[in-house]
Scaffold this motif. Structure first.
Motif, short mmCIF file in Angstrom:
data_model
loop_
_atom_site.label_atom_id
_atom_site.label_comp_id
_atom_site.label_asym_id
_atom_site.label_seq_id
_atom_site.Cartn_x
_atom_site.Cartn_y
_atom_site.Cartn_z
N ASP A 99 0.82 -1.22 0.00
CA ASP A 99 0.00 0.00 0.00
C ASP A 99 0.85 1.27 0.00
OD1 ASP A 99 1.07 -0.29 2.49
OD2 ASP A 99 -0.81 -0.09 3.61
N GLY A 100 2.07 1.17 -0.50
CA GLY A 100 2.92 2.35 -0.62
C GLY A 100 3.91 2.57 0.51
N LYS A 101 3.84 1.76 1.58
CA LYS A 101 4.72 1.98 2.73
C LYS A 101 6.18 1.64 2.43
CE LYS A 101 1.29 1.47 6.45
NZ LYS A 101 0.07 1.31 5.64
N ARG A 103 7.56 1.94 -0.65
CA ARG A 103 8.03 3.04 -1.49
C ARG A 103 8.25 4.29 -0.64
NH1 ARG A 103 4.62 5.60 -6.44
NH2 ARG A 103 3.45 6.40 -4.66
N ALA A 104 7.44 4.47 0.41
CA ALA A 104 7.64 5.60 1.32
C ALA A 104 8.99 5.50 2.02
CB ALA A 104 6.51 5.66 2.35
N ASN A 210 3.64 8.50 -9.61
CA ASN A 210 2.84 7.38 -9.12
C ASN A 210 2.29 6.46 -10.20
OD1 ASN A 210 3.05 8.28 -6.40
ND2 ASN A 210 1.46 9.80 -6.80
N THR A 226 8.17 1.26 -7.26
CA THR A 226 7.02 0.75 -6.52
C THR A 226 7.45 0.03 -5.24
OG1 THR A 226 7.06 -1.42 -7.63
CG2 THR A 226 5.86 0.37 -8.74
N ASP A 227 6.45 -0.45 -4.50
CA ASP A 227 6.73 -1.27 -3.32
C ASP A 227 7.54 -2.50 -3.68
OD1 ASP A 227 5.44 0.29 -1.41
OD2 ASP A 227 3.51 -0.70 -1.68
N TRP A 230 11.61 -1.26 -5.24
CA TRP A 230 12.39 -0.15 -4.67
C TRP A 230 13.83 -0.54 -4.37
CZ3 TRP A 230 14.75 -0.16 0.12
CH2 TRP A 230 14.33 -1.16 1.01
#
Length: 442
Positions: A99-101, A103-104, A210, A226-227, A230
């Motif tokens: 859910d993007g964590k 990539r964050a 994105n 992306t997740d 990365w």
């Protein structure tokens, strides 16, 4: 031996320590009792420069010096011309996510990059600029022209071919072609004075674009970060940095205990599996010019219910907890325990701290060895000190003592020590900030 520290570093150190955090600047002035560890890090950095990779886990409980060790590694790496990034794991930044964590976490790594010449943000642009300028200088020498001639539309092909040669030589392919496209887009933005194009290229490298549609439209690049991919990009960046004249890429992960706190076993295992992947690729030489360091608690590593030891393949690689408590030093281990400072080392640390304090406040406080010993005895004799007293606590309390001495010059130093030791008769309890191994539901 008395240390020498400049006023700017002294100010940064005192401000950070009074706030209970590790200084970003001048950390070498507080480095005592870690000679073997520092020598091992220096040796590892030399190997990374030569194209190898490595991964280390620095183990200690709350306030024991994990973050300080990571800052020390950062300082040593910057001196050796590495690109360095130190980041904290949080509930919103993990190694694995859908859910993007993840990539964050990658974006945080990029945002916290530093080099010897750039330690105040916006380092990605600085690294790319310095790298392109170095390549341009090489091309100017090759084609016997001025650097300004390299930065022209007519000679664009020179830079394109050089970047293609560089990115296609990576041992880790992953996103190497796309990274080369982003680099070329950045160069084209310089040549055409198209600032928006440069910013779009930086956005792609940072992981800010994105959708593939946007990447294709703005830059002609078919993939995005992306997740899932990365870490492929991290491997490519480490080789890119080396190709652009840096020694490599050092990444320090702090607060890894946040993985231990994840409530769902499936999520923890997915993150531990990703760490296993990082471990294998660093140890097997798949990565080049990359050094990963983790600041972890004992439970995060060795707890067989929730820690990394609960994931079988990691448990066999990280070893036994008993090895941390052996009296003999073996810094070649992947998992290294940070042993408590001896009383003598703490005395040396406080002597250094007095010098730094005096430099910052332009004061002339002078405590004898006996007075420092008296202060330490007052700290160490408190009930619970053996279990809960940390270097962080000792330093903050010592700075408080120095503040009182400086601001009340008519009072005798011995009186302050008596008062301070009398004030510190209360038991040392677990700090309210020590939530390292408390389970939290997010």
């Amino acid at each position: 031996m008395k240390i020498r520290v400049n006023p700017k570093e002294a100010d940064a150190i005192i401000r950070a320590l009074e706030a209970g955090v590790v200084p970003q600047r001048g950390v070498r002035h507080l480095l005592v009792g870690r000679k073997a560890e520092v020598e091992e890090v220096i040796s590892s950095l030399k190997k990374i420069t030569e194209g190898q990779s490595d991964i280390r886990f620095w183990v200690g409980d709350f306030g024991s010096g994990k973050s300080f060790m990571l800052r020390t590694i950062e300082s040593l790496a910057l001196q050796q011309n590495f690109v360095v990034s130190t980041v904290d794991l949080t509930p919103e930044r993990r190694f694995y996510a859908t859910d993007g964590k993840a990539r964050a976490l990658y974006t945080e790594i990029i945002d916290h990059m530093s080099t010897q010449s750039s330690q105040n943000g916006n380092t990605l642009a600085v690294v790319i600029d310095e790298g392109i300028n170095q390549v341009a200088q090489e091309l100017a020498e090759k084609y016997s022209c001025s650097i300004s001639e390299v930065f022209t539309v007519e000679n664009r092909k020179w830079m394109e071919n050089r970047l293609i040669d560089l990115t296609t030589s990576f041992s880790s392919t992953g996103l190497s072609y796309e990274l080369g496209q982003a680099m070329m887009a950045y160069f084209d933005g310089i040549v055409s004075e198209n600032r928006p194009m440069q910013l779009q290229a930086l956005r792609w490298i940072r992981g800010d674009i994105n959708t593939k549609t946007e990447a294709k439209k703005e830059l002609g690049i078919a993939k995005i970060i992306t997740d899932d991919n990365w870490f492929l990009m991290i491997k490519n960046l480490s080789e890119l940095f080396a190709g652009l004249g840096y020694a490599g890429f050092v990444i320090d992960f702090d607060e890894v205990v946040n993985l231990y706190k994840l409530p769902r076993r499936q999520t923890r295992d997915a993150n531990y599996e990703k760490i296993l992947n990082l471990y294998n690729e660093c140890k097997n030489g798949v990565c080049k010019h990359l050094f990963l360091n983790f600041g972890v608690t004992r439970k995060t590593i060795f707890d067989e219910q929730r820690g990394m030891a609960s994931y079988g393949a990691l448990q066999t690689r990280l070893g036994n907890e008993k090895t941390l408590d052996q009296p003999l030093i073996n810094t070649s281990r992947t998992v290294l325990g940070l042993k408590p400072l001896s009383n003598e080392e703490i005395y040396t640390l406080l002597e250094h701290l007095t010098t730094i304090y005096n430099t910052n406040y332009k004061s002339e406080i002078s405590l004898t060895l006996g007075q420092i010993q008296s202060y330490m005895e007052g700290q160490l004799n408190r009930p619970g000190a053996h279990e809960f007293l940390t270097p962080r606590d000792v330093i903050k309390d010592y700075l408080e003592l120095l503040n009182l001495i400086r601001q009340n010059p008519t009072v005798n130093v011995e009186q302050f020590l008596v008062t301070n030791n009398g004030r510190n008769t209360n038991p040392v309890k677990k700090s309210s900030a020590n939530k390292d191994d408390e389970i939290e539901v997010w």
